[in-house]
Write a protein that holds these residues in place. Structure first.
Motif: not given
Length: 170
Positions: A166-169, A158-162, A79-81, A103-108
């Motif tokens: 790395t976090t790009l800024g 039914n999920s999206g990437p999560g 649901h969240n990481f 592959e990490c997926r968020v099931c919102r």
């Protein structure tokens, strides 16, 4: 899978019910050690947050390190990481190194209480039916694995990437 036999230094994985957070955590440890020893090609983990999975432990990350080779694939559904990032630093470091097989997926689309808490492989599966008490079922029966895989695949579709590695800024 390299062999259908469990190596003699590993206990066979549980076939049946488990109960309590201690048994659940040990079951995750045992499954990952078995995955490494037997060369499972694919795993799917699913949980609302993975907060109470033993992913911060050195032994778990060592098993993952031994498991992660060419041709391996790990899918995480959550649901969240946020809890992984906050409470599982060893796993987060390992995840960065092995991003190409994860592959990490968020099931919102699901409420947190509706996200299955499970570990699936083509050879064995475990599912917590009550996450508060950490009770559930585990086993290698084909029907158990197929039904769980179908449910997890529906969540993935039914999920999206999560949980980017790395976090790009700017």
């Amino acid at each position: 899978m390299q062999s259908n036999d469990t190596p003699s230094d590993l206990a066979p994985l549980l076939e049946g019910a488990f109960s309590g957070p201690t048994e659940f955590a040990q079951l995750v440890r045992d499954a990952l050690a078995t995955a490494a020893a037997q060369g499972w090609k694919e795993m799917v983990w699913s949980d609302a947050s993975f907060e109470d999975w033993p992913l911060r432990e050195k032994a778990v990350v060592d098993s993952l390190e031994a498991w992660a080779r060419s041709g391996r694939r790990l899918t995480l559904l959550a649901h969240n990481f946020d809890a992984i990032i906050r409470f599982q630093p060893r796993f987060v470091r390992w995840r960065v190194l092995w991003d190409h097989i994860i592959e990490c997926r968020v099931c919102r689309h699901l409420d947190a209480s509706e996200v299955p808490s499970a570990l699936w492989s083509p050879y064995w599966a475990m599912r917590r039916l009550d996450t508060v008490r950490s009770t559930g079922q585990a086993g290698s029966e084909p029907q158990r694995r197929v039904l769980l895989r179908e449910e997890l695949e529906e969540c993935r579709r039914n999920s999206g990437p999560g949980f980017p590695s790395t976090t790009l800024g700017l």
